[in-house]
Design a protein around this motif. Structure first.
Motif, PDB file in Angstrom:
ATOM      1  N   ALA A 105      37.360  65.980 -36.040  1.00  0.00           N
ATOM      2  CA  ALA A 105      38.099  64.649 -35.766  1.00  0.00           C
ATOM      3  C   ALA A 105      38.961  64.412 -37.196  1.00  0.00           C
ATOM      4  O   ALA A 105      38.430  64.603 -38.225  1.00  0.00           O
ATOM      5  CB  ALA A 105      37.338  63.452 -35.270  1.00  0.00           C
TER       6      ALA A 105
ATOM      7  N   ALA B 196      40.172  58.748 -37.786  1.00  0.00           N
ATOM      8  CA  ALA B 196      39.447  58.409 -36.870  1.00  0.00           C
ATOM      9  C   ALA B 196      37.985  57.779 -37.209  1.00  0.00           C
ATOM     10  O   ALA B 196      37.527  57.011 -36.691  1.00  0.00           O
ATOM     11  CB  ALA B 196      39.318  59.422 -35.948  1.00  0.00           C
ATOM     12  N   LYS B 197      37.210  58.687 -38.226  1.00  0.00           N
ATOM     13  CA  LYS B 197      35.922  58.226 -38.640  1.00  0.00           C
ATOM     14  C   LYS B 197      36.006  56.654 -38.990  1.00  0.00           C
ATOM     15  O   LYS B 197      35.307  55.639 -38.880  1.00  0.00           O
ATOM     16  CB  LYS B 197      35.411  59.028 -39.424  1.00  0.00           C
ATOM     17  CG  LYS B 197      34.722  60.375 -38.806  1.00  0.00           C
ATOM     18  CD  LYS B 197      33.956  60.847 -39.954  1.00  0.00           C
ATOM     19  CE  LYS B 197      33.098  62.310 -39.204  1.00  0.00           C
ATOM     20  NZ  LYS B 197      32.737  62.965 -40.316  1.00  0.00           N
TER      21      LYS B 197
ATOM     22  N   LYS C  17      38.241  54.514 -38.775  1.00  0.00           N
ATOM     23  CA  LYS C  17      38.769  53.583 -37.725  1.00  0.00           C
ATOM     24  C   LYS C  17      37.507  53.136 -36.940  1.00  0.00           C
ATOM     25  O   LYS C  17      37.442  51.952 -36.646  1.00  0.00           O
ATOM     26  CB  LYS C  17      39.878  54.085 -36.784  1.00  0.00           C
ATOM     27  CG  LYS C  17      40.428  53.208 -35.840  1.00  0.00           C
ATOM     28  CD  LYS C  17      41.447  53.830 -35.064  1.00  0.00           C
ATOM     29  CE  LYS C  17      41.961  52.825 -33.986  1.00  0.00           C
ATOM     30  NZ  LYS C  17      43.126  53.560 -33.039  1.00  0.00           N
ATOM     31  N   ILE C  18      36.744  54.003 -36.234  1.00  0.00           N
ATOM     32  CA  ILE C  18      35.668  53.824 -35.730  1.00  0.00           C
ATOM     33  C   ILE C  18      34.557  52.840 -36.407  1.00  0.00           C
ATOM     34  O   ILE C  18      34.093  51.768 -35.981  1.00  0.00           O
ATOM     35  CB  ILE C  18      34.847  55.104 -35.197  1.00  0.00           C
ATOM     36  CG1 ILE C  18      35.740  55.743 -34.116  1.00  0.00           C
ATOM     37  CG2 ILE C  18      33.369  54.779 -34.576  1.00  0.00           C
ATOM     38  CD1 ILE C  18      35.227  57.120 -33.607  1.00  0.00           C
TER      39      ILE C  18
END
Length: 109
Positions: free
Chosen positions: A8, A12-13, A15-16
């Protein structure tokens, strides 16, 4: 030839994680408000956790965000960091006992 598995994207990490942190904050806030009205300020830990799960289930957030928020709310982060805390504390204690004590003994002689 095997294709490399794509990881990923780094963003993305984060953001999560950011979404989960916000969701956990919102769930805590809404739960605190609703329980304060119902019980007059007395909060039973079991009631709080049940209310967290109920409020979290109502969220339209993606499953990954909900899962991470659940970890934050239920304290699984605390358990994961406990091993590092114990090892750091043990290392500090051993250093003080052996290294600093030996230095003091050498200075006394």
């Amino acid at each position: 030839m095997d294709k490399p598995v794509a990881a990923a994207p780094t963003g993305a990490k984060e953001k999560i994680e950011k979404q989960a942190r916000q969701l956990a904050y919102d769930v805590r806030y809404k739960t605190k408000q609703s329980l304060a009205q119902k019980s007059g300020g007395k909060l039973d830990p079991a009631q709080v956790q049940k209310a967290y799960m109920s409020q979290l289930a109502k969220s339209p957030a993606p499953p990954a965000v909900k899962s991470r928020a659940k970890q934050m709310l239920m304290g699984e982060d605390y358990k994961a960091g406990l091993g590092k805390l114990v090892s750091d504390s043990a290392a500090t204690a051993l250093y003080k006992v052996f290294v600093e004590h030996q230095r003091k003994m050498l200075m006394i002689k």
